[in-house]
Enzyme design. Structure first.
Site, mmCIF file in Angstrom:
data_model
loop_
_atom_site.group_PDB
_atom_site.id
_atom_site.type_symbol
_atom_site.label_atom_id
_atom_site.label_comp_id
_atom_site.label_asym_id
_atom_site.label_seq_id
_atom_site.Cartn_x
_atom_site.Cartn_y
_atom_site.Cartn_z
ATOM 1 N N ASP A 161 -90.460 -0.568 37.437
ATOM 2 C CA ASP A 161 -91.292 -0.012 36.372
ATOM 3 C C ASP A 161 -90.599 1.115 35.613
ATOM 4 O O ASP A 161 -91.239 2.067 35.168
ATOM 5 C CB ASP A 161 -92.639 0.472 36.945
ATOM 6 C CG ASP A 161 -93.244 -0.579 37.850
ATOM 7 O OD1 ASP A 161 -93.369 -1.718 37.403
ATOM 8 O OD2 ASP A 161 -93.552 -0.264 39.016
ATOM 9 N N GLU A 162 -89.297 1.005 35.454
ATOM 10 C CA GLU A 162 -88.537 2.041 34.733
ATOM 11 C C GLU A 162 -88.590 1.842 33.222
ATOM 12 O O GLU A 162 -88.107 2.705 32.483
ATOM 13 C CB GLU A 162 -87.054 2.029 35.159
ATOM 14 C CG GLU A 162 -86.782 2.403 36.605
ATOM 15 C CD GLU A 162 -86.764 1.184 37.505
ATOM 16 O OE1 GLU A 162 -87.103 0.076 37.012
ATOM 17 O OE2 GLU A 162 -86.434 1.313 38.689
ATOM 18 N N THR A 194 -98.190 -3.477 35.895
ATOM 19 C CA THR A 194 -98.313 -4.573 34.923
ATOM 20 C C THR A 194 -98.702 -5.859 35.639
ATOM 21 O O THR A 194 -99.428 -6.687 35.110
ATOM 22 C CB THR A 194 -96.939 -4.830 34.231
ATOM 23 O OG1 THR A 194 -96.360 -3.580 33.909
ATOM 24 C CG2 THR A 194 -97.066 -5.663 32.997
ATOM 25 N N THR A 195 -98.203 -6.038 36.863
ATOM 26 C CA THR A 195 -98.445 -7.278 37.591
ATOM 27 C C THR A 195 -99.756 -7.220 38.365
ATOM 28 O O THR A 195 -100.517 -8.178 38.383
ATOM 29 C CB THR A 195 -97.258 -7.562 38.542
ATOM 30 O OG1 THR A 195 -96.081 -7.646 37.762
ATOM 31 C CG2 THR A 195 -97.436 -8.859 39.312
ATOM 32 N N THR A 196 -100.027 -6.091 39.011
ATOM 33 C CA THR A 196 -101.197 -6.037 39.899
ATOM 34 C C THR A 196 -102.280 -5.075 39.417
ATOM 35 O O THR A 196 -103.377 -5.078 39.959
ATOM 36 C CB THR A 196 -100.757 -5.562 41.299
ATOM 37 O OG1 THR A 196 -100.157 -4.275 41.155
ATOM 38 C CG2 THR A 196 -99.770 -6.522 41.947
ATOM 39 N N LYS A 252 -88.098 -2.731 27.664
ATOM 40 C CA LYS A 252 -87.878 -2.179 26.328
ATOM 41 C C LYS A 252 -86.383 -2.085 26.014
ATOM 42 O O LYS A 252 -85.949 -2.391 24.901
ATOM 43 C CB LYS A 252 -88.521 -0.793 26.230
ATOM 44 C CG LYS A 252 -88.486 -0.251 24.831
ATOM 45 C CD LYS A 252 -89.133 1.103 24.730
ATOM 46 C CE LYS A 252 -88.087 2.140 24.439
ATOM 47 N NZ LYS A 252 -88.654 3.426 24.057
ATOM 48 N N LEU A 302 -89.288 10.009 28.860
ATOM 49 C CA LEU A 302 -89.115 11.466 28.871
ATOM 50 C C LEU A 302 -90.334 12.155 28.239
ATOM 51 O O LEU A 302 -90.722 13.254 28.633
ATOM 52 C CB LEU A 302 -87.826 11.846 28.119
ATOM 53 C CG LEU A 302 -87.460 13.322 28.132
ATOM 54 C CD1 LEU A 302 -87.216 13.841 29.549
ATOM 55 C CD2 LEU A 302 -86.221 13.586 27.275
ATOM 56 N N ARG A 359 -102.352 -2.056 40.027
ATOM 57 C CA ARG A 359 -102.506 -0.968 41.007
ATOM 58 C C ARG A 359 -102.027 0.362 40.420
ATOM 59 O O ARG A 359 -101.012 0.403 39.723
ATOM 60 C CB ARG A 359 -101.640 -1.246 42.251
ATOM 61 C CG ARG A 359 -102.126 -2.386 43.092
ATOM 62 C CD ARG A 359 -101.246 -2.567 44.310
ATOM 63 N NE ARG A 359 -99.961 -3.186 43.999
ATOM 64 C CZ ARG A 359 -99.024 -3.459 44.904
ATOM 65 N NH1 ARG A 359 -99.217 -3.151 46.166
ATOM 66 N NH2 ARG A 359 -97.903 -4.047 44.553
ATOM 67 N N PRO A 360 -102.736 1.490 40.751
ATOM 68 C CA PRO A 360 -102.210 2.790 40.326
ATOM 69 C C PRO A 360 -100.882 3.029 41.029
ATOM 70 O O PRO A 360 -100.748 2.738 42.218
ATOM 71 C CB PRO A 360 -103.255 3.805 40.810
ATOM 72 C CG PRO A 360 -104.323 3.048 41.493
ATOM 73 C CD PRO A 360 -103.977 1.589 41.510
ATOM 74 N N HIS A 389 -92.770 -6.761 32.913
ATOM 75 C CA HIS A 389 -92.159 -6.023 31.817
ATOM 76 C C HIS A 389 -93.140 -5.969 30.661
ATOM 77 O O HIS A 389 -93.645 -7.006 30.242
ATOM 78 C CB HIS A 389 -90.879 -6.723 31.325
ATOM 79 C CG HIS A 389 -89.754 -6.624 32.298
ATOM 80 N ND1 HIS A 389 -88.574 -7.300 32.123
ATOM 81 C CD2 HIS A 389 -89.629 -5.934 33.426
ATOM 82 C CE1 HIS A 389 -87.767 -7.010 33.133
ATOM 83 N NE2 HIS A 389 -88.399 -6.196 33.932
HETATM 84 P P1 IMP Z 1 -92.927 -8.395 46.655
HETATM 85 O O1 IMP Z 1 -91.759 -8.412 45.751
HETATM 86 O O2 IMP Z 1 -94.191 -8.898 45.996
HETATM 87 O O3 IMP Z 1 -92.683 -9.053 47.972
HETATM 88 O O4 IMP Z 1 -93.251 -6.852 47.014
HETATM 89 C C1 IMP Z 1 -92.382 -6.048 47.802
HETATM 90 C C2 IMP Z 1 -92.420 -4.607 47.332
HETATM 91 O O5 IMP Z 1 -91.747 -4.490 46.099
HETATM 92 C C3 IMP Z 1 -93.829 -4.054 47.083
HETATM 93 O O6 IMP Z 1 -93.851 -2.676 47.402
HETATM 94 C C4 IMP Z 1 -94.012 -4.240 45.594
HETATM 95 O O7 IMP Z 1 -94.972 -3.354 45.050
HETATM 96 C C5 IMP Z 1 -92.611 -3.925 45.110
HETATM 97 N N1 IMP Z 1 -92.254 -4.557 43.835
HETATM 98 C C6 IMP Z 1 -91.821 -5.806 43.644
HETATM 99 N N2 IMP Z 1 -91.538 -6.008 42.353
HETATM 100 C C7 IMP Z 1 -91.761 -4.862 41.723
HETATM 101 C C8 IMP Z 1 -91.601 -4.444 40.369
HETATM 102 O O8 IMP Z 1 -91.164 -5.186 39.477
HETATM 103 N N3 IMP Z 1 -91.973 -3.166 40.094
HETATM 104 C C9 IMP Z 1 -92.409 -2.315 41.066
HETATM 105 N N4 IMP Z 1 -92.543 -2.652 42.339
HETATM 106 C C10 IMP Z 1 -92.222 -3.922 42.669
#
Ligand code: IMP
Length: 442
Positions: free
Chosen positions: A17-18, A309-311, A22, A342, A313-314, A45
């Site tokens: 999530d950096e 973006t995917t889940t 972009k 920044l 989650r905070p 992304h």
């Molecule tokens: P998995 O890739 O779904 O097996 O998750 C393993 C770990 O990597 C978990 O802590 C996820 O939240 C984290 N994770 C996987 N992909 C990303 C990403 O693109 N951004 C942030 N965390 C990620």
């Protein structure tokens, strides 16, 4: 790591999530193909173009540029259903998706991988036999770990190319089911098996126009002098070998994954851009030395919109960990850094960066890629002056307050790499490109 080729890699240096999307989107028009080499739909992304927000999970960010090929390499695990939804959403918003190519050797995430991911996580959360009770990883539950495990186990793993052959598909699903001693819903009953084979054959047909031998596709491009942008998913500290194991994902997320995940040697790379958020975040479980579990952390979360973006989650938030950033810069052999978000740090009186770890009374500036050991460290901070004014309208270095520039310079010096891009907002245009200011090419 980087050779003297024309290709570029964009790699996240933290726990994801950096804002890599972009940067990739910014650089895509200067390349002929954008290539994903690792991970699956666990990545997220968000790219904002002209106010329109596009959330991409599997498709390389290059898809938003019609004359650039978007390639999903052999190292990626693909959920075909999710991919088709993503394609549909892009088409609905008028994006031309004809430049997508998917490796026939990428592996398929099957419904039983999703189920296994969820079930392992809930068993790890409730298994009281371990030291810490909850031992779940906090995965995205996208079936990533089980799909990669099946790939490494070999015999019943399904590749994208297998979706074209009903017999192979049936045999592999059946075999996988037998090995795992699954129940009816996983394909062991004839009825469920038939339905699953039909469904995945259907996905195979829908995806057929995009499937290719991406090894030769990429080498043909290189042979004709084209340049490739490799888009890292997840990020370095989540690398299965070099990250905070076991709280990592199941692929090679650093620049080291490019060669195996695409078949292109790292000697083709001329630039490795490490993407570093101006602070630290993490989704899911695992050690996080600089975590802020207070109002300061909440403020970063709100200002940075730090929700997955995917889940959804905070995200956990904290101060920038420069020990980890220097480790990731070294591992990826970054030629430069893109510092993102920044602008989120505007309005803080003081900014802190972690410049060493203390453990058992010993101070060290070396990272520890092991969760148990890393969870014991105490961060040693250096304080820097904050900046009060908003910087989202800054377009050159001169537009930044001197405290913001001092922050950037401190980071650059500590990690030993130039900062060529500074992100001051989500839009493509909200980027200060120092490479351009110093005469280097984008
Ligand atoms: P998995 O890739 O779904 O097996 O998750 C393993 C770990 O990597 C978990 O802590 C996820 O939240 C984290 N994770 C996987 N992909 C990303 C990403 O693109 N951004 C942030 N965390 C990620």
């Amino acid at each position: 790591m980087s050779g003297d080729g024309d290709c570029t890699a964009v790699i996240g240096l933290q726990w994801g999530d950096e804002g890599k999307g972009k940067i990739v989107d910014l650089l895509a028009p200067h390349h002929d193909a954008v290539v994903r080499f690792n991970g699956g739909a666990n990545a997220g992304h968000t790219v904002v173009v002209g106010g329109a927000k596009h959330a991409l999970h599997l498709i390389p960010s290059g898809i938003l540029h019609s004359n650039v090929l978007s390639v999903i390499g052999n190292g990626v695990v693909v959920d075909p259903e999710g991919l088709l939804h993503e394609l549909g959403r892009l088409e609905d918003s008028g994006v031309d998706v004809s430049g997508l190519r998917i490796s026939n050797r990428a592996h398929v995430v099957m419904p039983y991988h999703f189920a296994e991911d969820a079930s392992r996580e809930s068993r790890l959360a409730t298994d009281e036999s371990g030291e810490s009770g909850d031992r779940s990883i906090g995965t995205t539950k996208r079936g990533i770990g089980p799909a990669y495990a099946e790939k490494i186990q070999r015999a019943c793993a399904i590749r994208i190319g297998d979706l074209a052959c009903e017999k192979t598909l049936r045999e592999k699903i059946q075999l996988s089911s037998r090995f795992r001693e699954r129940q009816g819903e996983d394909g062991s009953s004839e009825q469920v098996l038939d339905a699953m084979v039909r469904q995945y054959r259907g996905y195979g047909e829908s995806l057929a126009p995009y499937v290719a031998d991406t090894f030769y596709l990429l080498h043909d491009l290189l042979d004709q002098g084209d340049s490739i942008l490799f888009e890292g998913a997840n990020a370095t500290l989540l690398d299965v070998d070099h990250g905070t194991f076991p709280f990592v994902t199941s692929s090679h997320t650093s620049v080291l994954g490019i060669a195996s995940g695409t078949g292109v040697s790292e000697r083709r790379l001329g630039r490795v851009i490490g993407v570093l958020k101006a602070y630290q975040t993490r989704v899911g479980a695992g050690p996080f030395p600089t975590e802020l579990e207070d109002a300061m952390g909440d403020r970063i979360r709100e200002r940075g919109n730090e929700f997955g973006t995917t889940t959804g989650r905070p995200r956990r938030t904290g101060w920038l960990d420069l020990v980890a950033a220097r480790y990731a810069t070294t591992l990826n052999d970054c030629t430069c850094i893109a510092m993102t978000l920044l602008d989120v740090l505007a309005g803080f009186d003081d900014l802190r960066v972690c410049t060493a770890y203390r453990v058992d009374g010993v101070t060290s500036d070396r990272f520890i890629p092991d969760a148990r050991a890393l969870s014991r460290v105490e961060p040693v901070y250096t304080s820097l002056s904050g900046f009060s004014q908003e910087i989202d309208k800054a377009r050159t270095l001169a537009d930044l307050p001197s405290e913001a520039t001092a922050y950037v310079d401190f980071v650059s010096e500590f990690i030993g790499a130039p900062i060529d891009y500074i992100g001051v907002g989500p839009d493509r245009r909200q980027t200060i490109t120092l490479a351009a200011e110093t005469g280097a090419t984008a």
